[in-house]
Motif scaffolding. Structure first.
Motif, PDB file in Angstrom:
ATOM      1  N   ALA A  59      -5.761  -0.493   2.544  1.00 21.87           N
ATOM      2  CA  ALA A  59      -6.075   0.909   2.279  1.00 21.87           C
ATOM      3  C   ALA A  59      -6.493   1.636   3.546  1.00 21.87           C
ATOM      4  O   ALA A  59      -6.207   2.825   3.720  1.00 21.87           O
ATOM      5  N   GLY A  60      -7.157   0.917   4.458  1.00 22.81           N
ATOM      6  CA  GLY A  60      -7.557   1.536   5.708  1.00 22.81           C
ATOM      7  C   GLY A  60      -6.370   1.923   6.579  1.00 22.81           C
ATOM      8  O   GLY A  60      -6.416   2.929   7.293  1.00 22.81           O
ATOM      9  N   TYR A  61      -5.297   1.133   6.534  1.00 22.80           N
ATOM     10  CA  TYR A  61      -4.091   1.472   7.295  1.00 22.80           C
ATOM     11  C   TYR A  61      -3.330   2.632   6.654  1.00 22.80           C
ATOM     12  O   TYR A  61      -2.713   3.433   7.353  1.00 22.80           O
ATOM     13  N   LEU A  62      -3.350   2.683   5.338  1.00 21.63           N
ATOM     14  CA  LEU A  62      -2.527   3.651   4.620  1.00 21.63           C
ATOM     15  C   LEU A  62      -3.285   4.900   4.207  1.00 21.63           C
ATOM     16  O   LEU A  62      -2.687   5.863   3.700  1.00 21.63           O
ATOM     17  N   ASP A  63      -4.615   4.906   4.402  1.00 16.94           N
ATOM     18  CA  ASP A  63      -5.461   6.053   4.058  1.00 16.94           C
ATOM     19  C   ASP A  63      -5.318   6.428   2.582  1.00 16.94           C
ATOM     20  O   ASP A  63      -5.077   7.586   2.236  1.00 16.94           O
ATOM     21  N   VAL A  64      -5.436   5.430   1.727  1.00 19.31           N
ATOM     22  CA  VAL A  64      -5.418   5.647   0.286  1.00 19.31           C
ATOM     23  C   VAL A  64      -6.567   4.848  -0.326  1.00 19.31           C
ATOM     24  O   VAL A  64      -7.044   3.877   0.276  1.00 19.31           O
ATOM     25  N   PRO A  65      -7.028   5.198  -1.536  1.00 23.80           N
ATOM     26  CA  PRO A  65      -8.060   4.395  -2.191  1.00 23.80           C
ATOM     27  C   PRO A  65      -7.541   2.983  -2.484  1.00 23.80           C
ATOM     28  O   PRO A  65      -6.399   2.826  -2.943  1.00 23.80           O
ATOM     29  N   PRO A  66      -8.327   1.949  -2.236  1.00 24.85           N
ATOM     30  CA  PRO A  66      -7.839   0.577  -2.411  1.00 24.85           C
ATOM     31  C   PRO A  66      -7.396   0.257  -3.831  1.00 24.85           C
ATOM     32  O   PRO A  66      -6.448  -0.503  -4.031  1.00 24.85           O
ATOM     33  N   GLU A  67      -8.058   0.859  -4.816  1.00 21.61           N
ATOM     34  CA  GLU A  67      -7.688   0.561  -6.201  1.00 21.61           C
ATOM     35  C   GLU A  67      -6.359   1.190  -6.605  1.00 21.61           C
ATOM     36  O   GLU A  67      -5.771   0.820  -7.630  1.00 21.61           O
ATOM     37  N   GLU A  68      -5.845   2.117  -5.784  1.00 26.89           N
ATOM     38  CA  GLU A  68      -4.574   2.760  -6.108  1.00 26.89           C
ATOM     39  C   GLU A  68      -3.370   2.041  -5.488  1.00 26.89           C
ATOM     40  O   GLU A  68      -2.222   2.396  -5.782  1.00 26.89           O
ATOM     41  N   LEU A  69      -3.594   1.077  -4.650  1.00 29.37           N
ATOM     42  CA  LEU A  69      -2.488   0.325  -4.068  1.00 29.37           C
ATOM     43  C   LEU A  69      -1.748  -0.455  -5.152  1.00 29.37           C
ATOM     44  O   LEU A  69      -2.373  -1.087  -6.012  1.00 29.37           O
ATOM     45  N   ARG A  70      -0.442  -0.401  -5.113  1.00 33.24           N
ATOM     46  CA  ARG A  70       0.361  -1.167  -6.059  1.00 33.24           C
ATOM     47  C   ARG A  70       1.042  -2.307  -5.300  1.00 33.24           C
ATOM     48  O   ARG A  70       1.881  -2.079  -4.424  1.00 33.24           O
ATOM     49  N   LEU A  71       0.627  -3.503  -5.630  1.00 32.22           N
ATOM     50  CA  LEU A  71       1.180  -4.699  -5.000  1.00 32.22           C
ATOM     51  C   LEU A  71       2.108  -5.399  -5.981  1.00 32.22           C
ATOM     52  O   LEU A  71       1.866  -5.406  -7.189  1.00 32.22           O
ATOM     53  N   GLU A  72       3.156  -5.997  -5.431  1.00 32.52           N
ATOM     54  CA  GLU A  72       4.080  -6.750  -6.260  1.00 32.52           C
ATOM     55  C   GLU A  72       4.484  -8.013  -5.512  1.00 32.52           C
ATOM     56  O   GLU A  72       4.179  -8.175  -4.333  1.00 32.52           O
ATOM     57  N   ARG A  73       5.185  -8.887  -6.215  1.00 31.85           N
ATOM     58  CA  ARG A  73       5.620 -10.144  -5.596  1.00 31.85           C
ATOM     59  C   ARG A  73       7.126 -10.116  -5.408  1.00 31.85           C
ATOM     60  O   ARG A  73       7.873  -9.788  -6.320  1.00 31.85           O
ATOM     61  N   GLY A  74       7.548 -10.486  -4.190  1.00 32.93           N
ATOM     62  CA  GLY A  74       8.958 -10.527  -3.875  1.00 32.93           C
ATOM     63  C   GLY A  74       9.506 -11.932  -4.008  1.00 32.93           C
ATOM     64  O   GLY A  74       9.099 -12.697  -4.892  1.00 32.93           O
ATOM     65  N   HIS A  75      10.413 -12.294  -3.090  1.00 32.87           N
ATOM     66  CA  HIS A  75      11.094 -13.581  -3.137  1.00 32.87           C
ATOM     67  C   HIS A  75      10.087 -14.722  -3.037  1.00 32.87           C
ATOM     68  O   HIS A  75       9.251 -14.757  -2.147  1.00 32.87           O
ATOM     69  N   HIS A  76      10.148 -15.662  -3.977  1.00 37.74           N
ATOM     70  CA  HIS A  76       9.249 -16.816  -4.035  1.00 37.74           C
ATOM     71  C   HIS A  76       7.780 -16.398  -4.036  1.00 37.74           C
ATOM     72  O   HIS A  76       6.918 -17.102  -3.500  1.00 37.74           O
ATOM     73  N   GLY A  77       7.503 -15.239  -4.614  1.00 36.16           N
ATOM     74  CA  GLY A  77       6.122 -14.816  -4.817  1.00 36.16           C
ATOM     75  C   GLY A  77       5.448 -14.172  -3.635  1.00 36.16           C
ATOM     76  O   GLY A  77       4.234 -13.933  -3.667  1.00 36.16           O
ATOM     77  N   LYS A  78       6.187 -13.853  -2.578  1.00 35.31           N
ATOM     78  CA  LYS A  78       5.549 -13.235  -1.418  1.00 35.31           C
ATOM     79  C   LYS A  78       5.051 -11.837  -1.782  1.00 35.31           C
ATOM     80  O   LYS A  78       5.819 -11.003  -2.267  1.00 35.31           O
TER      81      LYS A  78
END
Length: 237
Positions: A59-78
Protein backbone atom coordinates in the motif's frame (compact mmCIF):
# COMPACT_ATOMS: atom_id res chain seq x y z
CA UNK A 1 19.55 -2.71 -19.77
CA UNK A 2 19.42 -0.97 -16.39
CA UNK A 3 19.88 -3.13 -13.32
CA UNK A 4 16.57 -4.02 -11.61
CA UNK A 5 15.92 -2.45 -8.24
CA UNK A 6 14.51 -4.57 -5.46
CA UNK A 7 13.52 -3.64 -1.92
CA UNK A 8 13.71 -6.47 0.60
CA UNK A 9 11.75 -5.79 3.78
CA UNK A 10 12.48 -7.67 7.00
CA UNK A 11 9.37 -8.05 9.15
CA UNK A 12 9.53 -9.26 12.78
CA UNK A 13 6.53 -11.48 13.47
CA UNK A 14 6.56 -11.30 17.27
CA UNK A 15 3.91 -8.56 17.24
CA UNK A 16 2.15 -7.28 20.35
CA UNK A 17 -1.57 -8.10 20.67
CA UNK A 18 -2.54 -4.55 19.63
CA UNK A 19 -0.39 -4.83 16.50
CA UNK A 20 -1.86 -8.21 15.59
CA UNK A 21 -5.40 -6.89 16.10
CA UNK A 22 -4.75 -3.82 13.93
CA UNK A 23 -3.15 -5.83 11.12
CA UNK A 24 -5.93 -8.42 11.19
CA UNK A 25 -8.41 -5.70 10.16
CA UNK A 26 -6.46 -5.21 6.92
CA UNK A 27 -6.78 -8.82 5.77
CA UNK A 28 -9.19 -9.98 3.12
CA UNK A 29 -11.93 -12.43 4.03
CA UNK A 30 -9.96 -15.28 2.52
CA UNK A 31 -6.81 -14.31 4.42
CA UNK A 32 -8.76 -14.04 7.67
CA UNK A 33 -10.22 -17.49 7.03
CA UNK A 34 -6.76 -18.94 6.46
CA UNK A 35 -5.52 -17.31 9.67
CA UNK A 36 -8.46 -18.80 11.55
CA UNK A 37 -7.53 -22.29 10.37
CA UNK A 38 -4.14 -22.11 12.10
CA UNK A 39 -4.05 -24.71 14.83
CA UNK A 40 -1.72 -22.85 17.17
CA UNK A 41 -2.04 -19.25 18.32
CA UNK A 42 1.61 -18.49 17.51
CA UNK A 43 1.07 -19.62 13.92
CA UNK A 44 -2.08 -17.49 13.63
CA UNK A 45 -0.19 -14.44 14.95
CA UNK A 46 2.67 -14.96 12.51
CA UNK A 47 0.28 -15.34 9.59
CA UNK A 48 -1.65 -12.19 10.49
CA UNK A 49 1.48 -10.07 10.98
CA UNK A 50 3.18 -11.39 7.81
CA UNK A 51 0.18 -10.85 5.54
CA UNK A 52 -0.93 -7.63 7.20
CA UNK A 53 2.60 -6.23 6.91
CA UNK A 54 2.70 -7.29 3.26
CA UNK A 55 -0.46 -5.25 2.65
CA UNK A 56 0.98 -2.24 4.47
CA UNK A 57 4.20 -2.43 2.47
CA UNK A 58 2.46 -2.73 -0.91
CA UNK A 59 0.00 0.00 0.00
CA UNK A 60 2.90 2.34 0.66
CA UNK A 61 4.18 1.88 -2.90
CA UNK A 62 0.75 2.26 -4.47
CA UNK A 63 -0.63 4.99 -2.16
CA UNK A 64 -3.86 3.14 -1.45
CA UNK A 65 -5.42 1.86 1.81
CA UNK A 66 -4.00 -1.62 2.58
CA UNK A 67 -7.42 -3.17 3.09
CA UNK A 68 -8.44 -2.15 -0.43
CA UNK A 69 -5.67 -4.08 -2.18
CA UNK A 70 -6.98 -7.00 -4.18
CA UNK A 71 -4.56 -9.90 -4.27
CA UNK A 72 -4.97 -13.04 -6.32
CA UNK A 73 -3.00 -16.19 -7.06
CA UNK A 74 -1.47 -16.83 -10.45
CA UNK A 75 0.39 -19.83 -11.86
CA UNK A 76 1.06 -22.45 -9.15
CA UNK A 77 -0.33 -20.09 -6.52
CA UNK A 78 2.09 -17.21 -6.96
CA UNK A 79 0.50 -14.08 -5.43
CA UNK A 80 -0.01 -10.95 -7.51
CA UNK A 81 -2.04 -7.76 -7.58
CA UNK A 82 -5.42 -8.33 -9.22
CA UNK A 83 -5.53 -4.96 -11.00
CA UNK A 84 -2.54 -5.70 -13.22
CA UNK A 85 -0.22 -3.18 -11.52
CA UNK A 86 3.43 -3.48 -12.52
CA UNK A 87 4.51 -3.92 -8.90
CA UNK A 88 5.96 -7.39 -8.34
CA UNK A 89 6.37 -8.91 -4.90
CA UNK A 90 6.94 -12.10 -2.95
CA UNK A 91 6.64 -13.13 0.71
CA UNK A 92 8.45 -15.78 2.75
CA UNK A 93 8.39 -16.38 6.48
CA UNK A 94 10.02 -18.77 8.91
CA UNK A 95 9.70 -18.67 12.67
CA UNK A 96 9.55 -15.06 13.85
CA UNK A 97 10.93 -13.52 10.64
CA UNK A 98 9.28 -12.65 7.33
CA UNK A 99 10.87 -11.23 4.19
CA UNK A 100 8.99 -9.26 1.55
CA UNK A 101 10.66 -8.58 -1.82
CA UNK A 102 9.23 -5.77 -3.98
CA UNK A 103 10.20 -4.64 -7.50
CA UNK A 104 8.57 -2.20 -9.89
CA UNK A 105 8.88 -4.39 -12.98
CA UNK A 106 11.00 -7.54 -12.59
CA UNK A 107 9.54 -10.80 -11.26
CA UNK A 108 10.97 -11.60 -7.84
CA UNK A 109 11.09 -14.53 -5.46
CA UNK A 110 12.38 -14.69 -1.91
CA UNK A 111 12.88 -17.54 0.54
CA UNK A 112 14.02 -17.75 4.16
CA UNK A 113 14.49 -20.94 6.15
CA UNK A 114 16.20 -22.05 9.33
CA UNK A 115 18.92 -24.61 9.94
CA UNK A 116 17.67 -27.96 11.23
CA UNK A 117 20.56 -29.99 12.70
CA UNK A 118 20.37 -33.72 12.19
CA UNK A 119 18.69 -33.79 8.79
CA UNK A 120 20.26 -36.23 6.26
CA UNK A 121 21.11 -33.40 3.87
CA UNK A 122 23.95 -35.20 2.11
CA UNK A 123 21.72 -38.12 1.10
CA UNK A 124 18.92 -35.77 -0.01
CA UNK A 125 21.29 -33.67 -2.11
CA UNK A 126 22.78 -36.77 -3.72
CA UNK A 127 19.34 -38.07 -4.65
CA UNK A 128 17.60 -34.91 -5.86
CA UNK A 129 20.18 -32.18 -6.58
CA UNK A 130 22.57 -31.89 -9.56
CA UNK A 131 25.88 -33.70 -9.10
CA UNK A 132 27.73 -30.40 -8.65
CA UNK A 133 25.37 -29.42 -5.81
CA UNK A 134 25.76 -32.82 -4.14
CA UNK A 135 29.54 -32.49 -4.29
CA UNK A 136 29.34 -28.98 -2.83
CA UNK A 137 27.35 -30.30 0.17
CA UNK A 138 29.49 -33.41 0.66
CA UNK A 139 32.77 -31.44 0.57
CA UNK A 140 31.89 -29.49 3.72
CA UNK A 141 34.11 -29.97 6.75
CA UNK A 142 31.41 -31.24 9.12
CA UNK A 143 27.67 -31.71 9.74
CA UNK A 144 27.02 -28.04 10.58
CA UNK A 145 28.71 -26.77 7.42
CA UNK A 146 26.96 -29.44 5.34
CA UNK A 147 23.63 -28.21 6.71
CA UNK A 148 24.52 -24.62 5.90
CA UNK A 149 25.60 -25.47 2.36
CA UNK A 150 22.46 -27.51 1.77
CA UNK A 151 20.21 -24.71 3.05
CA UNK A 152 22.04 -22.15 0.93
CA UNK A 153 21.22 -24.22 -2.16
CA UNK A 154 17.67 -24.91 -0.99
CA UNK A 155 16.74 -21.28 -0.40
CA UNK A 156 18.20 -20.28 -3.77
CA UNK A 157 16.19 -22.97 -5.56
CA UNK A 158 13.03 -21.97 -3.68
CA UNK A 159 13.55 -18.30 -4.55
CA UNK A 160 13.84 -19.08 -8.27
CA UNK A 161 10.82 -21.39 -8.16
CA UNK A 162 8.73 -18.71 -6.46
CA UNK A 163 9.89 -15.97 -8.84
CA UNK A 164 9.07 -18.12 -11.87
CA UNK A 165 5.73 -19.33 -10.53
CA UNK A 166 6.93 -22.93 -10.89
CA UNK A 167 6.66 -26.06 -8.76
CA UNK A 168 9.32 -26.99 -6.21
CA UNK A 169 9.85 -30.37 -7.87
CA UNK A 170 10.92 -28.48 -11.00
CA UNK A 171 13.55 -26.58 -9.06
CA UNK A 172 15.32 -29.39 -7.22
CA UNK A 173 17.55 -30.12 -10.21
CA UNK A 174 18.27 -26.46 -10.88
CA UNK A 175 21.98 -25.53 -10.57
CA UNK A 176 22.05 -22.34 -8.50
CA UNK A 177 25.77 -21.87 -7.82
CA UNK A 178 27.73 -20.84 -10.90
CA UNK A 179 31.06 -21.42 -9.15
CA UNK A 180 31.13 -22.11 -5.38
CA UNK A 181 34.77 -20.95 -5.20
CA UNK A 182 34.09 -17.57 -6.80
CA UNK A 183 33.40 -14.70 -4.42
CA UNK A 184 30.53 -13.01 -6.27
CA UNK A 185 27.32 -11.54 -4.87
CA UNK A 186 25.07 -12.77 -7.67
CA UNK A 187 24.85 -15.91 -9.80
CA UNK A 188 23.06 -16.07 -13.16
CA UNK A 189 20.88 -19.16 -13.26
CA UNK A 190 19.34 -21.01 -16.21
CA UNK A 191 17.47 -24.29 -16.09
CA UNK A 192 19.21 -26.71 -18.50
CA UNK A 193 16.10 -28.91 -18.55
CA UNK A 194 13.90 -26.04 -19.76
CA UNK A 195 11.24 -26.71 -17.11
CA UNK A 196 11.81 -23.28 -15.57
CA UNK A 197 11.97 -20.71 -18.33
CA UNK A 198 14.05 -17.57 -18.40
CA UNK A 199 17.23 -16.31 -16.82
CA UNK A 200 17.41 -15.50 -13.12
CA UNK A 201 19.83 -13.54 -10.97
CA UNK A 202 20.21 -15.18 -7.57
CA UNK A 203 21.93 -13.93 -4.45
CA UNK A 204 22.01 -14.64 -0.73
CA UNK A 205 20.47 -12.21 1.74
CA UNK A 206 21.64 -11.16 5.22
CA UNK A 207 19.45 -12.68 7.95
CA UNK A 208 19.94 -13.52 11.64
CA UNK A 209 22.13 -16.43 12.69
CA UNK A 210 20.45 -19.79 12.35
CA UNK A 211 18.65 -18.80 9.15
CA UNK A 212 19.59 -18.45 5.50
CA UNK A 213 17.74 -16.55 2.78
CA UNK A 214 17.97 -15.92 -0.95
CA UNK A 215 16.52 -13.60 -3.57
CA UNK A 216 15.84 -14.36 -7.24
CA UNK A 217 15.14 -11.66 -9.84
CA UNK A 218 14.25 -12.09 -13.50
CA UNK A 219 17.09 -11.24 -15.90
CA UNK A 220 20.84 -11.57 -16.07
CA UNK A 221 21.62 -8.13 -14.63
CA UNK A 222 22.63 -8.16 -10.97
CA UNK A 223 19.85 -6.40 -9.03
CA UNK A 224 20.40 -3.36 -6.85
CA UNK A 225 19.02 -4.53 -3.51
CA UNK A 226 17.96 -2.24 -0.67
CA UNK A 227 17.27 -3.94 2.66
CA UNK A 228 14.57 -2.17 4.64
CA UNK A 229 13.22 -2.89 8.11
CA UNK A 230 9.59 -2.88 9.16
CA UNK A 231 9.14 -1.84 12.76
CA UNK A 232 7.24 -3.39 15.57
CA UNK A 233 4.39 -1.77 17.41
CA UNK A 234 2.72 1.44 16.33
CA UNK A 235 4.56 1.67 13.00
CA UNK A 236 2.13 -0.97 11.66
CA UNK A 237 -0.98 0.37 13.40
Amino acid sequence: MDEPRVDVWTVPLDGAPATVAALSLMLSGREAERAGRCRFEADRRRFVVAHGALRRILAGYLDVPPEELRLERGHHGKPRLADGAELRFNLSHCGELALVAVSRHAEVGVDVDRLRPGLPVEAFAERFFPASDARFVAAAAGPMERGERFLRLWTRKEAVVKAAGARLTQGLGLPVLTDPDTDTDTDVVRDPSGQIRGVWSVRDLPVPDGCLAALAVAGAAAPRVSVRHAHRGSAWV
